[in-house]
Design a protein around this motif. Structure first.
Motif, PDB file in Angstrom:
ATOM      1  N   LEU A   5      11.411  -0.146  -7.750  1.00 14.68           N
ATOM      2  CA  LEU A   5      10.098  -1.062  -7.814  1.00 14.68           C
ATOM      3  C   LEU A   5      10.251  -2.028  -8.732  1.00 14.68           C
ATOM      4  O   LEU A   5      10.798  -1.938  -9.774  1.00 14.68           O
ATOM      5  CB  LEU A   5       9.161   0.215  -8.102  1.00 14.68           C
ATOM      6  CG  LEU A   5       7.611  -0.706  -8.667  1.00 14.68           C
ATOM      7  CD1 LEU A   5       7.146  -1.144  -7.166  1.00 14.68           C
ATOM      8  CD2 LEU A   5       6.717   0.331  -9.192  1.00 14.68           C
ATOM      9  N   ILE A   7       8.066  -4.607 -11.066  1.00 18.15           N
ATOM     10  CA  ILE A   7       6.886  -4.981 -11.488  1.00 18.15           C
ATOM     11  C   ILE A   7       6.668  -5.898 -12.540  1.00 18.15           C
ATOM     12  O   ILE A   7       7.880  -6.081 -13.174  1.00 18.15           O
ATOM     13  CB  ILE A   7       5.980  -3.519 -11.778  1.00 18.15           C
ATOM     14  CG1 ILE A   7       6.909  -2.732 -12.668  1.00 18.15           C
ATOM     15  CG2 ILE A   7       5.596  -2.621 -10.643  1.00 18.15           C
ATOM     16  CD1 ILE A   7       6.134  -1.473 -13.281  1.00 18.15           C
ATOM     17  N   CYS A  34       3.981  -4.771  -2.037  1.00 18.60           N
ATOM     18  CA  CYS A  34       2.902  -4.006  -2.486  1.00 18.60           C
ATOM     19  C   CYS A  34       1.790  -4.968  -3.188  1.00 18.60           C
ATOM     20  O   CYS A  34       0.871  -4.621  -3.688  1.00 18.60           O
ATOM     21  CB  CYS A  34       2.980  -2.970  -3.236  1.00 18.60           C
ATOM     22  SG  CYS A  34       4.146  -1.584  -2.297  1.00 18.60           S
ATOM     23  N   ASP A  35       2.425  -6.522  -3.155  1.00 20.05           N
ATOM     24  CA  ASP A  35       1.063  -7.131  -3.853  1.00 20.05           C
ATOM     25  C   ASP A  35       0.145  -7.761  -2.779  1.00 20.05           C
ATOM     26  O   ASP A  35       0.219  -8.647  -2.294  1.00 20.05           O
ATOM     27  CB  ASP A  35       1.993  -8.433  -4.394  1.00 20.05           C
ATOM     28  CG  ASP A  35       1.119  -9.295  -5.203  1.00 20.05           C
ATOM     29  OD1 ASP A  35      -0.172  -9.113  -5.092  1.00 20.05           O
ATOM     30  OD2 ASP A  35       1.529 -10.521  -5.686  1.00 20.05           O
ATOM     31  N   VAL A 148      -2.048  -0.181  -0.858  1.00 17.07           N
ATOM     32  CA  VAL A 148      -0.655  -0.155  -1.350  1.00 17.07           C
ATOM     33  C   VAL A 148       0.085   1.188  -0.952  1.00 17.07           C
ATOM     34  O   VAL A 148       1.099   1.145  -0.480  1.00 17.07           O
ATOM     35  CB  VAL A 148      -0.732  -0.422  -3.071  1.00 17.07           C
ATOM     36  CG1 VAL A 148       0.818   0.188  -3.499  1.00 17.07           C
ATOM     37  CG2 VAL A 148      -0.917  -1.668  -3.194  1.00 17.07           C
ATOM     38  N   LYS A 152       3.360   1.770   1.330  1.00 14.28           N
ATOM     39  CA  LYS A 152       4.415   2.346   1.214  1.00 14.28           C
ATOM     40  C   LYS A 152       4.910   3.654   1.997  1.00 14.28           C
ATOM     41  O   LYS A 152       5.771   3.755   2.262  1.00 14.28           O
ATOM     42  CB  LYS A 152       4.417   3.138  -0.541  1.00 14.28           C
ATOM     43  CG  LYS A 152       4.291   2.059  -1.255  1.00 14.28           C
ATOM     44  CD  LYS A 152       4.280   2.441  -2.726  1.00 14.28           C
ATOM     45  CE  LYS A 152       5.818   3.128  -3.125  1.00 14.28           C
ATOM     46  NZ  LYS A 152       5.556   3.915  -4.206  1.00 14.28           N
ATOM     47  N   VAL A 166      11.228  -2.454  -3.540  1.00 13.78           N
ATOM     48  CA  VAL A 166       9.391  -2.590  -3.497  1.00 13.78           C
ATOM     49  C   VAL A 166       9.074  -3.542  -4.532  1.00 13.78           C
ATOM     50  O   VAL A 166       9.348  -3.406  -5.731  1.00 13.78           O
ATOM     51  CB  VAL A 166       8.917  -1.136  -3.590  1.00 13.78           C
ATOM     52  CG1 VAL A 166       7.293  -1.296  -3.336  1.00 13.78           C
ATOM     53  CG2 VAL A 166       9.549  -0.134  -2.643  1.00 13.78           C
ATOM     54  N   GLY A 168       6.254  -4.809  -6.245  1.00 16.03           N
ATOM     55  CA  GLY A 168       5.136  -4.280  -6.774  1.00 16.03           C
ATOM     56  C   GLY A 168       3.993  -5.013  -6.922  1.00 16.03           C
ATOM     57  O   GLY A 168       4.228  -6.327  -6.866  1.00 16.03           O
ATOM     58  N   SER A 169       2.725  -4.524  -7.329  1.00 17.60           N
ATOM     59  CA  SER A 169       1.504  -5.236  -7.572  1.00 17.60           C
ATOM     60  C   SER A 169       1.608  -5.824  -8.902  1.00 17.60           C
ATOM     61  O   SER A 169       2.299  -5.087  -9.851  1.00 17.60           O
ATOM     62  CB  SER A 169       0.361  -4.654  -7.459  1.00 17.60           C
ATOM     63  OG  SER A 169       0.551  -3.791  -6.229  1.00 17.60           O
ATOM     64  N   SER A 179       1.639   1.625  -6.668  1.00 21.37           N
ATOM     65  CA  SER A 179       3.054   1.015  -6.276  1.00 21.37           C
ATOM     66  C   SER A 179       4.171   2.123  -7.127  1.00 21.37           C
ATOM     67  O   SER A 179       5.206   2.448  -6.552  1.00 21.37           O
ATOM     68  CB  SER A 179       3.195  -0.247  -6.979  1.00 21.37           C
ATOM     69  OG  SER A 179       2.377  -1.079  -6.428  1.00 21.37           O
TER      70      SER A 179
END
Ligand code: SF4
Ligand code: SF4
Length: 287
Positions: A5, A7, A34-35, A148, A152, A166, A168-169, A179
């Motif tokens: 991930l 981030i 995932c944003d 989110v 996933k 991934v 992330g947000s 996330s």
């Protein structure tokens, strides 16, 4: 599926630039964005086929059945979110303001309020020899964490990849916590500013509470080498591995405009990003 991930404590640190580059370098067969408030990974990783789109339902929202309403105004009076108004003809719910608490339905003696499923966004699943899962939340909708989780789930349900990246947000809120669920490692991308350092400490704590191992990458390290050193000190004190620092490169913005990643052409940052990628892969080998 091992999941990496990417981030950052806030937006604008270059998180997505690095995520796109890592996807390219690893030739990942599965990846996700995932944003959900502002997805933009697809801008660098252009897809050949159209995605499979599905409505995403968040919380139920109130709807007033005009024919049943007797105009008593109780719902407007009791709505703590100021979401109900009389428009001169009838009482109406502003779905952007409605928080789905259900109070209006409860106070309505005429049974004229119905809590109704509300489309809060949509998920998009691309299958082009690889699986790319993403989604977009409607402006003003809550439930970003739930969406989110859906992104996933779409990735793991549809991809048999052994390694996935991934994106992330940003921030430290509910979507980031969603996330972090189930990932093997989180790479925190930060920038050398005092706010970047402060955001790093907060997101590191969030990841630690979630039980996720972290590493740090300082993007644009050369715009402030003093704060870069402070970030390294913080990481040393907290036993967080620090990857290769990445220099400022104005080509990063141009890569997105050309629908490319920063490792798709020769530029100043490319070898540094590649080195950071090999370092994180080595760290993940031990997990
Ligand atoms: S409480 Fe029910 S009947 Fe009264 S205005 Fe609201 S919807 Fe209409
Ligand atoms: S569900 Fe709650 S927030 Fe929505 S309109 Fe009714 S009282 Fe207001």
């Amino acid at each position: 599926m091992k999941q990496l991930l990417i981030i950052s404590g806030k937006g604008g640190t270059g998180k997505t630039t690095i995520a796109a580059a890592f996807i390219r370098l690893s030739n990942a067969k599965g990846y996700a964005d995932c944003d959900v408030d502002a997805p933009n990974l697809h801008l660098s990783l252009k897809q050949v086929k159209e995605p499979l789109k599905k409505d995403f339902y968040g919380m139920d929202k109130a709807v007033i059945i005009e024919e049943a309403c007797i105009g008593c105004g109780q719902c407007e009076m009791h709505c703590a979110f100021n979401a109900i108004h009389f428009d001169g003809t009838s009482y109406r719910v502003d779905s952007l303001l409605c928080e789905g608490c259900g109070v209006c339905e409860w106070v309505c003696d005429a049974d004229a309020v119905k809590m109704t499923p509300y489309v809060a966004g949509e998920t998009m699943l691309y299958e082009n020899g690889h699986v790319f899962s993403t989604a977009e939340l409607k402006m003003g909708s809550g439930n970003s964490g739930k969406l989110v989780t859906e992104v996933k789930k779409n990735l793991t349900d549809h991809s048999d990849a052994t390694f996935a990246v991934v994106d992330g947000s940003p921030g430290i809120g509910c979507p980031v916590i969603a996330s972090l669920a189930g990932v093997d490692m989180a790479l925190i991308v930060t920038e050398p500013t005092q706010s970047g350092l402060s955001d790093l400490t907060r997101i590191h704590k969030t990841a630690t509470v979630s039980g996720v191992r972290t590493a740090v990458c300082v993007n644009k390290y050369d715009i402030n080498t003093k704060v870069t050193a402070e970030i390294r000190d913080y990481c040393d004190q907290n036993q967080i591995p620090v990857l290769m620092d990445i220099p400022y490169d104005k080509m990063a913005g141009q890569a997105v405009n050309k629908h490319m990643t920063i490792v798709d052409f020769e530029c100043k940052a490319k070898p540094f990003v590649a080195q950071a990628y090999h370092q994180i892969k080595a760290l993940m080998r031990g997990i």
